[in-house]
Motif scaffolding. Structure first.
Motif, mmCIF file in Angstrom:
data_model
loop_
_atom_site.group_PDB
_atom_site.id
_atom_site.type_symbol
_atom_site.label_atom_id
_atom_site.label_comp_id
_atom_site.label_asym_id
_atom_site.label_seq_id
_atom_site.Cartn_x
_atom_site.Cartn_y
_atom_site.Cartn_z
ATOM 1 N N VAL A 134 48.208 29.213 45.067
ATOM 2 C CA VAL A 134 48.481 30.879 45.393
ATOM 3 C C VAL A 134 49.457 31.400 44.455
ATOM 4 N N PRO A 135 49.177 32.063 43.276
ATOM 5 C CA PRO A 135 47.867 32.972 43.360
ATOM 6 C C PRO A 135 46.993 32.351 42.103
ATOM 7 N N ALA B 20 43.630 30.909 43.933
ATOM 8 C CA ALA B 20 43.046 31.947 44.499
ATOM 9 C C ALA B 20 42.432 32.889 43.348
ATOM 10 N N ALA C 187 39.040 31.033 42.343
ATOM 11 C CA ALA C 187 37.974 31.536 43.108
ATOM 12 C C ALA C 187 37.669 32.780 43.078
ATOM 13 N N PHE C 188 38.235 33.807 42.969
ATOM 14 C CA PHE C 188 37.816 35.227 42.806
ATOM 15 C C PHE C 188 36.968 35.475 41.331
#
Length: 216
Positions: A21-22, A25, A28-29
């Protein structure tokens, strides 16, 4: 035991955390975002790219939540490689091989990210037409077999690096302390990597087979 007053210990933990993170993340987004290519050019350009372009404080988000964490993760990762002592042929056990593969995939992934940013974000800044029709820009690029192959390799390097890094982060942060826990969570991480890889591959194919007019 390592101490939090040790700069190397703190930087390694920060490197591990930012990889999940980030940075992880965002990966994935980003793969989910690109998987919407299957709905066609109009949907992708207006509902995905257009919606993101209209986000409040977008430059701040891009710089402080994406670019700087990614830059630190990459630079410190290269520093780790410089001091690495992994010998996968001499010590052919799984964890040592995964450590070595994490380093190799990181270097390959860094090269791919630079190329990808150049082809999309920087190209969009230099040529407004690219940003206005990012779907068409990507479609034209991916029509080339070698560009499609490059993106496919880069995609799977990214998800493999993230999945293995996620398993390593759990060990580093003391979340999986036993060999059984590490093995079980390793399978979970492998599943996450396969799922993200499938979503990303679906997105790449979507650019080639989705309608170029109204969304499906």
């Amino acid at each position: 035991m390592p101490s939090i007053t040790n700069p190397h210990f703190v930087l390694r933990r920060l490197h591990s955390l930012l990889g999940v993170v980030p940075v992880g993340a965002f990966l994935a987004f980003h793969l989910w975002e690109n998987s919407q290519s299957r709905f066609g050019a109009e949907h992708f350009n207006q509902e995905v790219v257009g919606a993101l372009a209209g986000l409040n404080y977008l430059p701040v988000i891009e710089i402080f939540l994406i670019a700087l964490p990614l830059l630190f993760h990459a630079v410190y990762g290269l520093a780790i490689i410089g001091g690495a002592r992994a010998q996968p042929l001499r010590y052919p056990y799984l964890r040592n091989r995964l450590y070595w593969l994490q380093r190799v995939s990181g270097v390959g992934l860094l090269v791919f990210i630079l190329l990808h940013v150049g082809m999309t974000r920087i190209a969009g800044l230099m040529e407004p037409a690219v940003h206005a029709d990012l779907f068409g820009h990507m479609r034209d690029a991916l029509m080339s077999p070698w560009v499609f192959g490059l993106y496919l390799v880069g995609l799977w390097l990214a998800v493999a690096h993230f999945a293995n890094g996620l398993a390593t982060a759990a060990i580093s942060w003391g979340l999986t302390t036993s060999a059984d826990a590490q093995r079980r969570f390793g399978w979970v991480c492998a599943g996450v990597g396969l799922l993200l890889g499938a979503i990303g591959t679906h997105g790449l194919v979507g650019y080639l087979i989705a309608p170029t007019g109204a969304g499906a």
